[in-house]
Scaffold this active site. Structure first.
Site, PDB file in Angstrom:
ATOM      1  NE  ARG A 120      -3.783   0.000   1.800  1.00 49.49           N
ATOM      2  CZ  ARG A 120      -4.172  -0.667   2.634  1.00 49.49           C
ATOM      3  NH1 ARG A 120      -3.908  -0.669   4.026  1.00 49.49           N
ATOM      4  NH2 ARG A 120      -4.911  -1.720   2.118  1.00 49.49           N
ATOM      5  CE1 TYR A 121       0.129   3.784   4.320  1.00 50.83           C
ATOM      6  CE2 TYR A 121       0.856   1.505   5.034  1.00 50.83           C
ATOM      7  CZ  TYR A 121      -0.301   2.625   5.168  1.00 50.83           C
ATOM      8  OH  TYR A 121      -1.140   2.748   6.051  1.00 50.83           O
ATOM      9  NE  ARG A 124       5.370   2.394   6.123  1.00 49.35           N
ATOM     10  CZ  ARG A 124       5.047   3.645   5.437  1.00 49.35           C
ATOM     11  NH1 ARG A 124       5.730   3.834   4.193  1.00 49.35           N
ATOM     12  NH2 ARG A 124       4.078   4.338   5.774  1.00 49.35           N
ATOM     13  CB  CYS A 133      -2.888 -16.176  16.214  1.00 57.61           C
ATOM     14  SG  CYS A 133      -2.871 -14.762  15.217  1.00 57.61           S
ATOM     15  CB  CYS A 137      -6.965 -10.989  19.639  1.00 54.04           C
ATOM     16  SG  CYS A 137      -5.182 -11.129  20.127  1.00 54.04           S
ATOM     17  CB  CYS A 140      -8.712 -10.719  15.197  1.00 57.43           C
ATOM     18  SG  CYS A 140      -7.491 -10.981  13.785  1.00 57.43           S
ATOM     19  NE  ARG A 142      -3.897  -8.157   8.422  1.00 57.40           N
ATOM     20  CZ  ARG A 142      -2.962  -8.028   9.249  1.00 57.40           C
ATOM     21  NH1 ARG A 142      -2.548  -8.861  10.019  1.00 57.40           N
ATOM     22  NH2 ARG A 142      -2.519  -6.765   8.963  1.00 57.40           N
ATOM     23  CG  ASP A 301      -8.744  -1.624  11.815  1.00 57.32           C
ATOM     24  OD1 ASP A 301      -8.440  -0.442  11.780  1.00 57.32           O
ATOM     25  OD2 ASP A 301      -7.737  -2.426  11.575  1.00 57.32           O
ATOM     26  CG  ASP A 338      -5.319   1.203   8.831  1.00 56.91           C
ATOM     27  OD1 ASP A 338      -5.302   1.887   7.884  1.00 56.91           O
ATOM     28  OD2 ASP A 338      -4.787   0.162   8.950  1.00 56.91           O
ATOM     29  CE  LYS A 345      -0.918   0.470  10.221  1.00 56.64           C
ATOM     30  NZ  LYS A 345      -0.664  -0.394   9.016  1.00 56.64           N
TER      31      LYS A 345
HETATM   32  C1  PLP Z   1       0.647  -1.002   8.803  1.00 64.64           C
HETATM   33  C2  PLP Z   1       1.124  -1.469   7.610  1.00 64.64           C
HETATM   34  C3  PLP Z   1       2.282  -1.063   7.413  1.00 64.64           C
HETATM   35  C4  PLP Z   1       3.523  -0.493   7.966  1.00 64.64           C
HETATM   36  O1  PLP Z   1       2.958   0.684   8.678  1.00 64.64           O
HETATM   37  P1  PLP Z   1       4.010   1.932   9.344  1.00 64.64           P
HETATM   38  O2  PLP Z   1       3.311   2.968   9.447  1.00 64.64           O
HETATM   39  O3  PLP Z   1       5.284   1.941   8.706  1.00 64.64           O
HETATM   40  O4  PLP Z   1       4.343   1.033  10.807  1.00 64.64           O
HETATM   41  C5  PLP Z   1       2.871  -1.300   5.966  1.00 64.64           C
HETATM   42  N1  PLP Z   1       1.859  -2.069   5.170  1.00 64.64           N
HETATM   43  C6  PLP Z   1       0.422  -2.126   5.463  1.00 64.64           C
HETATM   44  C7  PLP Z   1      -0.339  -2.535   4.583  1.00 64.64           C
HETATM   45  C8  PLP Z   1       0.049  -1.769   6.830  1.00 64.64           C
HETATM   46  O5  PLP Z   1      -1.295  -2.000   7.009  1.00 64.64           O
END
Ligand code: PLP
Length: 430
Positions: A120-121, A124, A133, A137, A140, A142, A301, A338, A345
């Site tokens: 998404r980002y 990363r 798990c 939880c 959860c 997910r 969420d 989120d 986020k």
């Molecule tokens: C939370 C998340 C991350 C990591 O996010 P940070 O803000 O860098 O901790 C990376 N990818 C996805 C899809 C996420 O939900």
């Protein structure tokens, strides 16, 4: 160092485990294979009436129940609002799907270039390495996925994810989550991590794991030896309540920190469990004392069946108001929402800046003091320093990304950002 109420408790096996040897009790394989998965087993640990037994069996159709004996031993058998119990034991409320609930609120399945990968980002990505798990939880996020097979991903899906990372040079940070990646056998985890470590553009691998909370026995010397080989290692764990910081959990955290892992914590803000400034403050201070940085506090969420755990966003803001300035800066987590639909986020904070002019910005502080901070008389941006090559290097390495969001206004050549399909554009004749 102070021991707060309940945190010094070392797990002592109650019935039905009174005759289990310490070797078994302290073995994570034993903990996993002896998880509580049925109402009958659960009723040997906590007091359940017939109505509750019926309700629990019914809600087990949503997300499976599996409670490690260690975590179950921390439940107060009489208290229905025990935070450990509320995290581990299903209730009827989970079968209720509220109007605002969504199946995949974060669009993790839609933003997925390879099974289990959410990219998404820009720099990363998230890889769900298993749906297993050690303990499921009840809050959860997910639920659609967790515990579905109670198994790790297949070898071919692992390899596909590694290939995706290798072929995507912009990815410098790989987040392994699940399920819980520490439920994988150490050799399987090492296979994955070693492959990621070989990829030159991967700068860090980080793990999201609740094992220090629900199964600290997993933090074995064998695991630590493996982690040490692939530094830097960043780990986020998932404590929600100070009661979870037992002597055994602290021991696991100390071992991880001594092995050079950087430890963070992500908590979920849960109604009736920890939606109180003083609980969160106590949790965060105890985490810091144990070398864990309280990284985030998450708004629950919009996943299906957890609306009973959700608080208002304003409750989260109020909690942060009680923390910022009142305690150690790095003991204050970032409060995050989120956004549904893959919006990602987004931080939420109390307001500190109350007014602004070209001469000064007016703030209020945590005590309610209102003060002026003068702006510089001439604060024009002087342009890039001549001997700085950072942007040029990025371009040469092919890492220059298309500008995202407000970057397009600041650094790109756009004057405005507009949603597509504006009605007033459709009315234009040319
Ligand atoms: C939370 C998340 C991350 C990591 O996010 P940070 O803000 O860098 O901790 C990376 N990818 C996805 C899809 C996420 O939900």
């Amino acid at each position: 160092m102070s021991e707060s109420i309940n945190t010094a408790r070392v797990a002592i096996a109650p019935s039905p485990w009174h005759d289990v040897s310490w070797e078994h009790w302290d073995d994570w394989h034993w903990q996993i294979s002896n998880r509580i998965t049925t109402v009958e087993e659960l009723s040997q640990v906590i007091n359940l009436n017939d109505e509750e037994k019926k309700v629990i069996s019914k809600s087990l159709n949503t997300l499976r129940m599996a409670i490690t004996p260690y975590y179950a031993s921390l439940i107060d058998p009489e208290d229905r609002r025990c935070p450990i119990r509320m995290r581990a034991v299903p209730t009827m409320a989970e079968t209720h799907i509220s109007d605002e609930d969504l199946f995949d609120p974060l669009h993790e399945d839609l933003d997925s270039p390879s099974p289990g990968v959410t990219h998404r980002y820009p720099d990363r990505l998230l890889f769900l390495v298993t749906d297993q798990c050690s303990m499921y939880c009840r809050h959860c996020t997910r639920r659609r996925y967790s515990g579905e097979t109670d198994r790790p991903r297949s070898q071919s899906e692992m390899d596909a994810a590694i290939t995706y990372v290798r072929e995507t040079p912009g990815v410098r940070d790989v987040l392994l989550s699940g399920g819980d990646p520490f439920t994988l056998a150490t050799e399987r985890l090492e296979y994955l991590v070693a492959k990621l470590h070989e990829i030159p553009h991967v700068e860090i691998v980080r793990y999201g794991t609740a094992t220090p909370v629900v199964m600290p026995q997993r933090i074995t010397d064998e695991l630590l030896q493996m982690l040490k080989k692939y530094q830097p290692v960043w780990i986020n764990t998932h404590f929600n309540h100070p009661k979870e910081l037992t002597g055994r959990a602290k021991q696991a955290l100390a071992k991880l920190a001594d092995a050079g892992c950087v430890l963070g914590n992500q908590s979920a803000l849960l109604r009736g469990v920890n939606d109180c400034p003083y609980i969160i403050k106590e949790l965060c201070q105890r985490l810091v004392e144990n070398r864990v940085h309280p990284y985030r506090l998450y708004q629950c969420d919009l996943s299906q069946g957890i609306s009973h755990f959700r608080t208002s966003i304003s409750r989260g803001i109020e909690i942060i108001e009680h923390l910022k300035g009142h305690t150690t800066g790095f003991a204050v987590p970032e409060f995050m929402v989120d956004l549904p639909g893959g919006g990602g986020k987004t931080p939420v904070n109390p307001f500190y800046m109350i007014s602004q002019s070209d001469r000064a910005v007016i703030f209020r502080n945590y005590e309610g003091v209102i003060a002026k901070f003068a702006e510089p008389q001439d604060a024009r941006f002087l342009g890039c320093p001549e001997n700085c090559h950072i942007c040029q290097d990025r371009r040469e390495r092919g890492l220059d990304h298309p500008f995202v969001g407000l970057e397009q206004l600041y650094d790109g050549d756009k004057l405005s950002l507009e949603p597509s399909g504006l009605a007033r554009h459709k009315r234009k004749t040319v």
